[in-house]
Design an enzyme around this catalytic site. Structure first.
Site, short mmCIF file in Angstrom:
data_model
loop_
_atom_site.label_atom_id
_atom_site.label_comp_id
_atom_site.label_asym_id
_atom_site.label_seq_id
_atom_site.Cartn_x
_atom_site.Cartn_y
_atom_site.Cartn_z
CE LYS A 535 3.04 -5.49 -16.54
NZ LYS A 535 3.81 -4.23 -16.35
CB THR A 536 5.02 -12.21 -12.34
OG1 THR A 536 6.20 -12.23 -12.77
CG2 THR A 536 4.05 -13.00 -13.51
N GLY A 537 6.05 -8.91 -11.42
CA GLY A 537 6.66 -8.51 -10.28
C GLY A 537 8.13 -8.74 -10.18
CB THR A 538 10.42 -10.28 -12.73
OG1 THR A 538 9.89 -9.22 -13.80
CG2 THR A 538 9.77 -11.29 -13.10
CE LYS A 754 9.18 -1.87 -14.55
NZ LYS A 754 9.01 -3.08 -15.37
NE ARG A 756 2.15 2.45 -16.72
CZ ARG A 756 2.68 1.57 -17.22
NH1 ARG A 756 2.70 0.59 -17.48
NH2 ARG A 756 3.71 2.21 -18.28
CE LYS A 757 -2.83 2.81 -6.29
NZ LYS A 757 -3.19 3.78 -5.09
CE1 TYR A 758 -1.83 -1.15 -15.37
CE2 TYR A 758 -2.18 -3.22 -14.14
CZ TYR A 758 -1.52 -2.44 -14.96
OH TYR A 758 -0.17 -2.63 -15.40
#
Length: 805
Positions: A535-538, A754, A756-758
């Protein structure tokens, strides 16, 4: 005048009284001393022996300990042995060496490693502080070894007192060596001890004192006749009851030193200090441990002084494999006389080792392929086949790694089994050895598959894991249900094997490469890893990397998609062949860069060690964002995947849950928070990789300016040609992040899962997590400054928005 006479008379009277008082005091002191001496024991009770974890306290002679051989019999008093609890002492040896290159120090370490004893080495301090001896209320070491005992006796008063108090309080013994040289005094007293050293002597006819308390593995038997190697031996002499000789010898020359007594007298070269002098037990060697008997006594001394917490078992399981039965050119094979000698030797060994039986490995193709005498030898072996154990080699003695088809390999094994059945050779041992240990390690999966299907093999052996030399580092392992023992084993198999094998790169060891399948190549292993965290952009980084014409990712997994997840879980036990099958053959080894991305590698503790064993030269990319945002993203990820804990609890409830919360809630909390302690995990990686192999990717900058970040990664990797990411990427307004640019400028983005807006995180939760990660981020700051790495954007912003110093 009269006054002067009066004064002088008074003075004389006072002097007489003073002398009388002194005489009375001396008489009383003498009487008190005589009473104390006559009513006190001649020898103090021996210090209690440590508690034994390895099978019983070492007993002395019947009725207690005996008289030290240094003393005349009339001074002896019985001494009892008590057991004490040493549970506050870690079973670790502290070794003080002269230097990291000293020969004796390396020999000491070699024996400790061979015996599987934990140890810690330090350069012996002449001045300066001792290493830390305590950790909370636990003593860190159960034994202290000095390569040079003079470094111990010449310690400054502060450190000597500190070490002696530690040893006395926790029952920690000391082993020390004195190796004479041309500058050593011929005779001297050991500073602070009632013990004299006589050096640079030639000795002969070694004796073992059968009454020495420390004897365990060593058994006193016949005298070791003949001269001892060298003329630099030291012997010990004392009249104190604390010293018990262990090994004794005669002087070579008839011109013995007068103070050593007559020429035929025995002199102690190894002594055991029973601790009667100062409460500390010691064993002192008058030479190094090159002589074979000293090695045994050294191991026994470790066992005795640690109460057998560090000891070798007296139980031995001995297996002698005789390979290549029926194999060999004419003139080199076994004849009838050789078979008789084999049987005779086995019979002799059975008188010493119950049920000892030679284990014969056969290749049936070569039966009756020698001279007439050698063929008779073959027949005699079969006549006595029930007196031996048997195990299968390959039918044609070919190396298994040369067979790439498992069916062909299995057929070779069936031919050998058919031969065994025709000649009455047992086939149910469940044990086999491959010629030259080929295919066992590095693993040739076809061999294991054929062994199990044809012979039902459960045990094999090799010298190669993890490497042939040094032998003391060899280990066993289990692969696909087959136990692989290492050769020269002397204890129970299960005590030697590792449940999990640690893969290493076969191309870094010539012997491994020679017995590895020619169809396999280390060029199919990745040159760099993207390790996460999650969850860091990998995934975005993975997609950007694969746009480069010289960079290739692994084939997708049907279970874990673009991630292989080899080093962190059960996939690791499928072996190197399984791993390499995920990678293509490179078209150009020097310019092609293969990589894999598994985001949970970052914070899985076993991964750095495993990865470094197989990929020691790989480069490592770690992608970091603000740990607060990473934790929130993981929580939202779990909600999207219908995790009931995430659905039924707010994010604030998850991160603030106390230790009494449910197991499921604490698991989610751990997976949310733990990966964000970046410095801790990076330090694990830096134990196994050099700082120059690690590159920190700024996750925030990757999202806002990926071309700039990718240029830095290309430079770090050394990949060519330099790819123009400015032209290859386009910003997608709908997604809100950068994607691949297709023809016509159209974007190709990652899937719906990938980016997503939270909902915004609650301010009180962000404040809580900012404080939670405060110290962790400070540690990261220090670490990155130490490594010379640029600070990520988010970390600089944290520094500017808080009062951190």
């Amino acid at each position: 005048m009269g006054l002067w006479k009066l004064v002088r008379g008074v003075r004389q009277l006072e002097l007489h009284r003073l002398i009388l008082v002194l005489i009375v005091f001396c008489l009383l002191s003498m009487a008190f001393l005589a009473y104390f001496v006559s009513n006190s024991p001649k020898i103090k009770e021996a210090p209690p022996m440590p508690f034994s974890d390895c099978g019983g306290v070492v007993a002395a002679a019947a009725g207690g300990q005996r008289a030290p051989l240094f003393l005349p019999p009339f001074t002896v008093r019985q001494r009892t042995v008590k057991a004490v609890d040493n549970s506050r002492t870690e079973p670790v040896v502290l070794v003080f060496v002269e230097s990291i290159y000293s020969q004796l120090g390396q020999e000491i370490v070699a024996i400790l490693e061979s015996s599987r004893f934990r140890y810690h080495t330090e350069i012996a301090p002449s001045k300066g502080d001792m290493p830390t001896l305590m950790e909370r209320d636990i003593a860190r070491y159960a034994l202290v070894i000095y390569e040079n005992i003079l470094k111990y006796v010449n310690l400054d008063a502060w450190n000597r007192d500190l070490l002696d108090k530690y040893c006395a309080e926790f029952g920690v013994g000391i082993i020390g060596f004195f190796k004479a040289n041309e500058n050593s005094l011929l005779s001297a007293q050991l500073k602070g001890f009632p013990l004299f050293l006589h050096s640079n002597l030639g000795l002969r006819d070694y004796h073992i004192n059968p009454a020495a308390p420390l004897l365990y593995i060593t058994k006193p038997n016949e005298v070791e006749q003949g001269p001892l190697p060298g003329d630099d031996w030291t012997v010990f002499q004392s009249n104190h009851s604390t010293y018990e000789p262990v090994l004794l010898a005669l002087t070579k020359s008839s011109e013995a030193l007068a103070h050593l007594g007559p020429h035929r007298a025995l002199h102690a070269t190894v002594v055991q200090d029973l601790g009667l002098h100062d409460g500390i037990q010691r064993v002192l060697f008058g030479n190094n441990i090159s002589f074979w008997l000293h090695k045994l006594i050294f191991v026994d001394a470790i066992a005795y002084l640690t109460g057998k917490r560090l000891c070798l078992s007296l139980e031995r399981h001995l297996l002698v494999d005789v390979d290549d039965i029926f194999v060999g050119k004419e003139g080199t094979r076994m004849k009838v006389t050789d078979v008789k000698a084999l049987l005779s030797t086995q019979n002799k060994l059975q008188t010493l080792v119950p049920n000892f039986t030679f284990n014969l490995g056969f290749s049936g193709k070569f039966y009756h392929a020698g001279t007439e005498e050698e063929d008779e030898g073959d027949d005699m072996l079969l006549q006595h086949r029930h007196e031996f154990w048997w195990f299968p080699h390959m039918w044609s003695h070919m190396q298994p790694h040369l067979f790439h088809n498992v069916s062909v390999l299995a057929e070779q094994m069936r031919l050998n089994m058919q031969f065994a059945q025709e000649h009455g050779i047992p086939t149910d041992m469940g044990y086999a050895v491959a010629p030259h240990h080929s295919g066992v390690y590095p693993v040739h999966s076809q061999l294991y598959e054929a062994w199990k299907s044809v012979w039902g093999i459960t045990v094999t052996s090799t010298e190669e894991y993890p490497h042939l030399r040094p032998a003391r580092h060899r280990r066993g392992f289990i692969h696909r249900g087959i136990k692989v023992k290492h050769c020269h084993f002397t204890v129970k198999l299960d005590n030697l094997i590792q449940k999990n094998m640690k893969e290493s790169n076969p191309c870094h060891d010539k012997r491994h490469k020679d017995i590895w399948s020619k169809e396999k190549t280390c060029d199919r292993l990745p040159k760099f890893l993207v390790i996460g965290p999650q969850k860091t952009g990998t995934s975005a980084l993975h997609s950007f990397l694969t746009l480069h014409p010289a960079i290739t990712s692994n084939f997708p997994s049907p279970v874990t998609f673009e991630e292989i997840q080899f080093f962190n879980g059960p996939n690791y036990h499928d072996g190197i062949d399984w791993y390499m099958d995920f990678f293509p053959f490179p078209s150009n080894v020097s310019t092609d860069f293969m990589f894999e991305k598994s985001a949970n590698y970052f914070d899985t503790e076993v991964v750095p060690k495993r990865a470094a064993a197989l990929l020691p030269r790989a480069k490592i990319l770690a992608l970091l964002i603000n740990p607060v945002d990473r934790a929130y993203s993981w929580y939202q990820h779990q909600r999207a995947h219908q995790d009931p804990v995430a659905i039924n609890h707010t994010f604030h409830e998850v991160v603030t849950a106390g230790p009494s919360a449910s197991k499921e809630l604490l698991t989610l909390q751990n997976r949310s928070l733990k990966p964000g302690t970046y410095a801790t995990h990076l330090e694990h990686w830096l134990v196994h990789y050099q700082a120059r192999q690690l590159h920190i990717v700024d996750g925030t900058l990757l999202r806002s300016n990926p071309a700039l970040v990718m240029d830095g990664i290309q430079q770090f990797l050394g990949v060519t040609p330099i790819f123009n990411y400015t032209q290859a990427l386009v910003f997608d307004e709908g997604k809100g992040f950068w994607c691949q640019r297709l023809e016509g400028g159209r974007p190709k983005c990652l899937g719906k899962s990938k980016g997503r807006k939270y909902p915004e995180m609650a301010p009180e939760t962000r404040a809580f997590l900012t404080e939670y990660y405060r110290e962790h981020n400070l540690e990261l700051l220090r670490l990155l400054n130490l490594l010379g790495q640029a600070l990520p954007t988010w970390l600089r912003e944290e520094l500017q928005s808080t009062s951190w110093s």
